[in-house]
Scaffold this motif. Structure first.
Motif, PDB file in Angstrom:
ATOM      1  N   PRO A 122       0.631  -1.201  -0.051  1.00 31.39           N
ATOM      2  CA  PRO A 122       0.024   0.075   0.029  1.00 31.39           C
ATOM      3  C   PRO A 122       0.696   1.567  -0.099  1.00 31.39           C
ATOM      4  O   PRO A 122       0.380   2.350  -0.769  1.00 31.39           O
ATOM      5  N   TYR A 123       1.739   1.212   0.544  1.00 25.23           N
ATOM      6  CA  TYR A 123       2.554   2.549   0.890  1.00 25.23           C
ATOM      7  C   TYR A 123       3.462   2.624  -0.489  1.00 25.23           C
ATOM      8  O   TYR A 123       3.853   4.018  -0.561  1.00 25.23           O
ATOM      9  N   LYS A 124       3.621   1.996  -1.340  1.00 19.26           N
ATOM     10  CA  LYS A 124       4.286   2.215  -2.689  1.00 19.26           C
ATOM     11  C   LYS A 124       3.192   2.552  -3.628  1.00 19.26           C
ATOM     12  O   LYS A 124       3.612   3.306  -4.734  1.00 19.26           O
TER      13      LYS A 124
ATOM     14  N   VAL B   8      11.139   5.482 -14.058  1.00 24.86           N
ATOM     15  CA  VAL B   8      11.036   4.772 -12.861  1.00 24.86           C
ATOM     16  C   VAL B   8      10.026   5.313 -12.011  1.00 24.86           C
ATOM     17  O   VAL B   8      10.417   6.561 -11.424  1.00 24.86           O
ATOM     18  N   LEU B   9       8.955   5.150 -11.775  1.00 28.55           N
ATOM     19  CA  LEU B   9       7.818   5.684 -10.947  1.00 28.55           C
ATOM     20  C   LEU B   9       7.836   5.159  -9.298  1.00 28.55           C
ATOM     21  O   LEU B   9       7.970   4.156  -9.215  1.00 28.55           O
ATOM     22  N   VAL B  10       8.293   6.349  -8.494  1.00 27.22           N
ATOM     23  CA  VAL B  10       8.119   5.750  -7.205  1.00 27.22           C
ATOM     24  C   VAL B  10       7.106   6.923  -6.286  1.00 27.22           C
ATOM     25  O   VAL B  10       7.703   7.963  -5.710  1.00 27.22           O
ATOM     26  N   PRO B  11       5.857   6.381  -6.273  1.00 29.38           N
ATOM     27  CA  PRO B  11       5.214   7.308  -5.577  1.00 29.38           C
ATOM     28  C   PRO B  11       4.839   7.004  -4.319  1.00 29.38           C
ATOM     29  O   PRO B  11       3.823   7.442  -3.818  1.00 29.38           O
ATOM     30  N   SER B  12       5.818   6.467  -3.847  1.00 33.03           N
ATOM     31  CA  SER B  12       5.782   6.168  -2.287  1.00 33.03           C
ATOM     32  C   SER B  12       5.501   7.159  -1.475  1.00 33.03           C
ATOM     33  O   SER B  12       5.982   8.374  -1.705  1.00 33.03           O
ATOM     34  N   ALA B  13       4.676   7.106  -0.336  1.00 29.61           N
ATOM     35  CA  ALA B  13       4.523   7.955   0.729  1.00 29.61           C
ATOM     36  C   ALA B  13       4.882   7.703   2.085  1.00 29.61           C
ATOM     37  O   ALA B  13       4.859   6.622   2.481  1.00 29.61           O
ATOM     38  N   TYR B  14       5.680   8.585   2.693  1.00 29.19           N
ATOM     39  CA  TYR B  14       6.288   8.525   3.974  1.00 29.19           C
ATOM     40  C   TYR B  14       6.148   9.573   4.809  1.00 29.19           C
ATOM     41  O   TYR B  14       6.016  10.798   4.411  1.00 29.19           O
ATOM     42  N   GLU B  15       5.850   9.241   6.199  1.00 31.59           N
ATOM     43  CA  GLU B  15       5.426  10.341   7.260  1.00 31.59           C
ATOM     44  C   GLU B  15       6.809  11.105   7.221  1.00 31.59           C
ATOM     45  O   GLU B  15       6.642  12.589   7.572  1.00 31.59           O
ATOM     46  N   ILE B  16       7.814  10.674   7.342  1.00 26.88           N
ATOM     47  CA  ILE B  16       8.920  11.404   7.430  1.00 26.88           C
ATOM     48  C   ILE B  16      10.206  11.402   6.156  1.00 26.88           C
ATOM     49  O   ILE B  16       9.849  10.226   5.657  1.00 26.88           O
ATOM     50  N   PRO B  17      10.848  12.271   5.638  1.00 27.00           N
ATOM     51  CA  PRO B  17      11.743  12.001   4.687  1.00 27.00           C
ATOM     52  C   PRO B  17      12.434  10.663   4.596  1.00 27.00           C
ATOM     53  O   PRO B  17      13.385  10.801   5.649  1.00 27.00           O
ATOM     54  N   VAL B  18      12.703  10.043   3.739  1.00 26.46           N
ATOM     55  CA  VAL B  18      13.629   8.686   3.726  1.00 26.46           C
ATOM     56  C   VAL B  18      14.340   8.718   2.643  1.00 26.46           C
ATOM     57  O   VAL B  18      14.361   9.271   1.563  1.00 26.46           O
TER      58      VAL B  18
ATOM     59  N   THR C 286       9.324  10.610  -8.287  1.00 28.19           N
ATOM     60  CA  THR C 286       8.979  10.181  -7.041  1.00 28.19           C
ATOM     61  C   THR C 286       8.191  11.304  -6.395  1.00 28.19           C
ATOM     62  O   THR C 286       7.983  12.376  -6.877  1.00 28.19           O
ATOM     63  N   THR C 287       7.910  11.238  -5.151  1.00 27.32           N
ATOM     64  CA  THR C 287       7.272  12.071  -4.420  1.00 27.32           C
ATOM     65  C   THR C 287       8.386  13.078  -3.695  1.00 27.32           C
ATOM     66  O   THR C 287       9.390  12.550  -3.342  1.00 27.32           O
ATOM     67  N   ALA C 288       7.822  14.112  -2.993  1.00 20.63           N
ATOM     68  CA  ALA C 288       8.475  14.923  -2.171  1.00 20.63           C
ATOM     69  C   ALA C 288       8.805  14.433  -0.822  1.00 20.63           C
ATOM     70  O   ALA C 288       9.717  15.154  -0.166  1.00 20.63           O
ATOM     71  N   SER C 289       8.331  13.245  -0.363  1.00 21.53           N
ATOM     72  CA  SER C 289       8.684  12.612   0.858  1.00 21.53           C
ATOM     73  C   SER C 289       9.912  11.919   0.914  1.00 21.53           C
ATOM     74  O   SER C 289      10.406  11.324   1.874  1.00 21.53           O
ATOM     75  N   VAL C 290      10.645  11.747  -0.045  1.00 17.88           N
ATOM     76  CA  VAL C 290      12.035  11.189  -0.243  1.00 17.88           C
ATOM     77  C   VAL C 290      13.152  12.418   0.330  1.00 17.88           C
ATOM     78  O   VAL C 290      12.931  13.411  -0.010  1.00 17.88           O
ATOM     79  N   SER C 291      13.921  11.855   0.939  1.00 16.67           N
ATOM     80  CA  SER C 291      15.009  12.759   1.496  1.00 16.67           C
ATOM     81  C   SER C 291      15.787  13.569   0.681  1.00 16.67           C
ATOM     82  O   SER C 291      16.144  13.158  -0.329  1.00 16.67           O
ATOM     83  N   ARG C 292      15.763  14.845   0.965  1.00 17.16           N
ATOM     84  CA  ARG C 292      16.850  15.672   0.072  1.00 17.16           C
ATOM     85  C   ARG C 292      18.297  15.532   0.203  1.00 17.16           C
ATOM     86  O   ARG C 292      19.002  15.993  -0.544  1.00 17.16           O
ATOM     87  N   ASP C 293      18.601  14.486   0.959  1.00 15.12           N
ATOM     88  CA  ASP C 293      20.004  14.130   0.987  1.00 15.12           C
ATOM     89  C   ASP C 293      20.287  13.360  -0.266  1.00 15.12           C
ATOM     90  O   ASP C 293      21.376  13.125  -0.482  1.00 15.12           O
TER      91      ASP C 293
ATOM     92  N   ALA D 212       6.300  14.391  -7.954  1.00  9.95           N
ATOM     93  CA  ALA D 212       4.783  14.258  -8.361  1.00  9.95           C
ATOM     94  C   ALA D 212       4.115  13.698  -7.198  1.00  9.95           C
ATOM     95  O   ALA D 212       4.465  12.650  -6.941  1.00  9.95           O
ATOM     96  N   GLU D 213       2.950  14.147  -6.856  1.00 11.90           N
ATOM     97  CA  GLU D 213       2.309  13.530  -5.630  1.00 11.90           C
ATOM     98  C   GLU D 213       0.993  12.751  -6.384  1.00 11.90           C
ATOM     99  O   GLU D 213       0.331  12.254  -5.610  1.00 11.90           O
TER     100      GLU D 213
END
Length: 206
Positions: free
Chosen positions: A36-38, A103-113, A130-137, A148-149
């Motif tokens: 689901p989170y993917k 490669v599409l990565v629309p995963s959603a995380y509560e904190i950046p990973v 991918t989504t903005a929930s991926v770490s800016r690192d 994209a969300e």
């Protein structure tokens, strides 16, 4: 006791296991994971909004009720362009990443990973959306990836990519440059350096 003294061992990979393909790509999108989170439904719904009837979507991972329900809600012409590849061996998955148009990565995380999927996509020479929930690192939206969300957002990003080969090439170039810092050999050197500074006596034991 100081935040500045806290060291984090990042997710890493062996770059020698990857064979980036920076030239001509195949005409398909790749979504990895059915949990689901993917959000596999987001990738499927985006395919319906992309005005290119020849573009396909490949989804890897075990079948999941969420993905099955989302698939069943799509019009038949869209369903016919979606392939559920199941569990794919790592070497084959890397090949698919390297040859995919994106490669599409629309995963959603509560904190950046620091997403391993995004990391592997970068190492494969893929354009990653991918989504903005991926770490800016790891990600720099507009520089080494696109974000994209929503299905509409992914469709808009794909329209931009399909008509701009220069943008695709630059995203790939920056992604390959970024991923160098996450090579396991570099991470190991950094880890040994930290251990040496923390407890040099431990490293000198026979």
């Amino acid at each position: 006791k100081s935040r500045k003294k806290i060291g984090v061992i990042p997710t890493c990979l062996r770059l020698k296991d990857f064979h980036p393909q920076t030239g001509q790509k195949e005409h398909f999108l790749l979504h990895i994971g059915t949990a689901p989170y993917k959000h596999p439904e987001t990738s499927m719904q985006s395919l319906e909004l992309i005005p290119d009837p020849k573009l396909r979507l490949i989804i890897t991972g075990p079948r999941h009720p969420l993905a099955d329900r989302a698939f069943g809600c799509l019009p038949k012409p869209v369903r016919e362009r979606i392939e559920f590849a199941g569990i794919v061996p790592a070497s084959d998955l890397r090949k698919k990443m390297a040859s995919a148009l994106a490669v599409l990565v629309p995963s959603a995380y509560e904190i950046p990973v620091l997403s391993p999927t995004v990391l592997e996509g970068f190492a494969s020479g893929a354009v990653v959306i991918t989504t903005a929930s991926v770490s800016r690192d790891l990600i720099a939206p507009g520089e080494n990836c696109l974000t994209a969300e929503t299905p509409a957002g992914i469709a808009a990003a794909m329209e931009m990519l399909l008509g701009n080969q220069k943008l695709r090439a630059e995203l790939i170039r920056q992604a390959l440059k970024k991923v160098e810092a996450f090579d396991s050999s570099r991470v190991a050197v950094s880890l040994l350096d930290r251990l040496n500074r923390l407890a040099p006596a431990c490293l000198s034991l026979p």
